[in-house]
Design an enzyme around this catalytic site. Sequence first.
Site, short mmCIF file in Angstrom:
data_model
loop_
_atom_site.label_atom_id
_atom_site.label_comp_id
_atom_site.label_asym_id
_atom_site.label_seq_id
_atom_site.Cartn_x
_atom_site.Cartn_y
_atom_site.Cartn_z
N CYS A 272 0.83 -1.21 0.00
CA CYS A 272 0.00 0.00 0.00
C CYS A 272 0.87 1.26 0.00
O CYS A 272 0.89 2.03 -0.94
CB CYS A 272 -0.89 0.03 1.24
SG CYS A 272 -1.95 -1.39 1.40
N1 SAJ Z 1 6.35 2.48 8.91
C1 SAJ Z 1 7.36 3.26 9.45
N2 SAJ Z 1 7.06 4.20 10.39
C2 SAJ Z 1 5.77 4.37 10.82
C3 SAJ Z 1 4.74 3.57 10.25
C4 SAJ Z 1 5.06 2.63 9.32
O1 SAJ Z 1 8.53 3.11 9.08
O2 SAJ Z 1 5.54 5.22 11.69
C5 SAJ Z 1 6.66 1.50 7.86
C6 SAJ Z 1 6.25 0.09 8.24
O3 SAJ Z 1 7.29 -0.56 8.91
C7 SAJ Z 1 5.98 -0.54 6.88
C8 SAJ Z 1 5.46 0.62 6.05
O4 SAJ Z 1 5.90 1.81 6.72
O5 SAJ Z 1 7.16 -1.05 6.30
C9 SAJ Z 1 3.94 0.64 5.91
O6 SAJ Z 1 3.43 0.48 7.21
P1 SAJ Z 1 1.87 0.75 7.56
O7 SAJ Z 1 1.78 0.82 9.06
O8 SAJ Z 1 1.34 1.88 6.80
O9 SAJ Z 1 1.18 -0.62 7.17
P2 SAJ Z 1 0.50 -1.08 5.82
O10 SAJ Z 1 1.36 -0.91 4.64
O11 SAJ Z 1 -0.03 -2.43 6.10
O12 SAJ Z 1 -0.69 -0.04 5.63
C10 SAJ Z 1 -2.00 -0.47 5.87
C11 SAJ Z 1 -2.85 0.55 5.16
N3 SAJ Z 1 -4.18 0.05 5.10
C12 SAJ Z 1 -4.86 0.18 3.93
O13 SAJ Z 1 -4.36 0.67 2.94
C13 SAJ Z 1 -6.24 -0.31 3.91
C14 SAJ Z 1 -2.82 1.88 5.91
O14 SAJ Z 1 -3.82 2.75 5.37
C15 SAJ Z 1 -3.09 1.68 7.37
O15 SAJ Z 1 -3.07 2.95 8.04
C16 SAJ Z 1 -1.99 0.80 7.91
O16 SAJ Z 1 -2.19 -0.49 7.28
C17 SAJ Z 1 -2.07 0.65 9.43
O17 SAJ Z 1 -2.44 1.64 10.08
O18 SAJ Z 1 -1.68 -0.41 9.90
#
Ligand code: SAJ
Length: 432
Positions: free
Chosen positions: A271
């Site tokens: 995503c």
């Molecule tokens: N990450 C960081 N720092 C942060 C947050 C995330 O480095 O503060 C990294 C994570 O390790 C990962 C990447 O970014 O490698 C993405 O992380 P993510 O928490 O955004 O997780 P995703 O990719 O699973 O995003 C999904 C998305 N859901 C949908 O698209 C329906 C996102 O909108 C959600 O907000 C997210 O999950 C969530 O909150 O878990």
Amino acid sequence: MESLLQKLHGKTATVGVLGLGYVGLPLAVEFGRAGYRVIGFDLDQAKVDRVNQGDSYISDVEGSFLGALVASGRLRATTDLSQIAQVDAISICVPTPLRKTKDPDISYVKQSAEQVASYLRNDTLVVLESTTYPGTTDELVAPILAGSDRVIGRDIFLAFSPERVDPGNPRYHTQNTPKVVGGITPRCTEMALALYSQVIGQVVAVGTAREAEMVKLLENTFRAVNIALVNELLLMCDRMGIDIWKVVDAAATKPFGFMPFYPGPGIGGHCIPIDPMYLSWKAKTYDFFNRFIELATDINGNMPRFVVTKLMRILNDRRQPLNGARILVLGVAYKPDVTDVRESPGLEILKLLVQHGAVTSYHDPHVPSLALGSENLLSEELTEQNIRSKDCILVATNHTAIDWALVARHARLVFDTRNALSRFEGPDIVRL
Ligand code: SAJ
């Protein structure tokens, strides 16, 4: 004869879901549990067989729920797309990846629209859920479905509704995550509202399909940009000798007007690294160069390289070259407690370590084996002996299941890019 609206409100409609992945299968189950008859469509016979055996391959879908729906005849799956002729509504949940050239690959969406168009009856609702750039639904999907003899909003109805599935989220799942819908015409929006309101607690209608497409891209671009912001502050604090982790934790005490994001080795998943690129690509077709997305992509994309450069600095302080050093990468999934390695920074770090001549290995409790280039790596055991045998344990993903005290106790050196060892201190624990 019942109108489509009556069938949707009365749950006498047959609802199709095209694509039974981490979005489609939970959605199909929710449609079934709400009382609709559901036909799941997928190209993968193995998935179809497992669904029809009530055997869930998606951790968020309880096998018991799926099994009960299948046993009652309310839900079945098939690869036979001609059965789309039996549905009154169908949600399209297929992947929207990037091509190697970093531009959108909407071939699955186009193919699905063509498949639906060839079997769709009149007085049917189609909803696209796949994350895509604004304009996909009205510019690409609508003409395919309308063909030469149908009018969208009269003969068939078309809307966009962004998926908001967060795999593994213990609190939010399909039923209790508010759903946005936007139709090609007001009547299309009304139909989409009628369908999703029976299934999901809160449904939010916007004016057009483009607005609904843009909602999702705003949500995930917001994350990518804020992660990039905190990663850039990390680079700054690294040079200024400030502990960014303590700074973010302290800023997070502000009860309003702030939302903590954490630095890391980069961003992975299907995503956050991808959705903003869809928006940036589309904006360029309007001669609009989006600087935030390009900058965020650049900063986040370069974090794996910064991690390896900093590791070289840390080893150098110990008079040890990276070349020949035994480095175990701890956690290769893209985020904690998932098995998915797509776009994971851990993979990029492993590749860079190999390029610098390090003797690399990995441990991930959720990823037993890993294809890296032409090699197939196996997750090594995380034992005291194995930890001690490494020159450095590089923490790339902070899975809950990892015994962090064991790592802190026995590692000769830990380079922690996730602040996983925040409760441990010592000269041999170095944070990003
Ligand atoms: N990450 C960081 N720092 C942060 C947050 C995330 O480095 O503060 C990294 C994570 O390790 C990962 C990447 O970014 O490698 C993405 O992380 P993510 O928490 O955004 O997780 P995703 O990719 O699973 O995003 C999904 C998305 N859901 C949908 O698209 C329906 C996102 O909108 C959600 O907000 C997210 O999950 C969530 O909150 O878990």
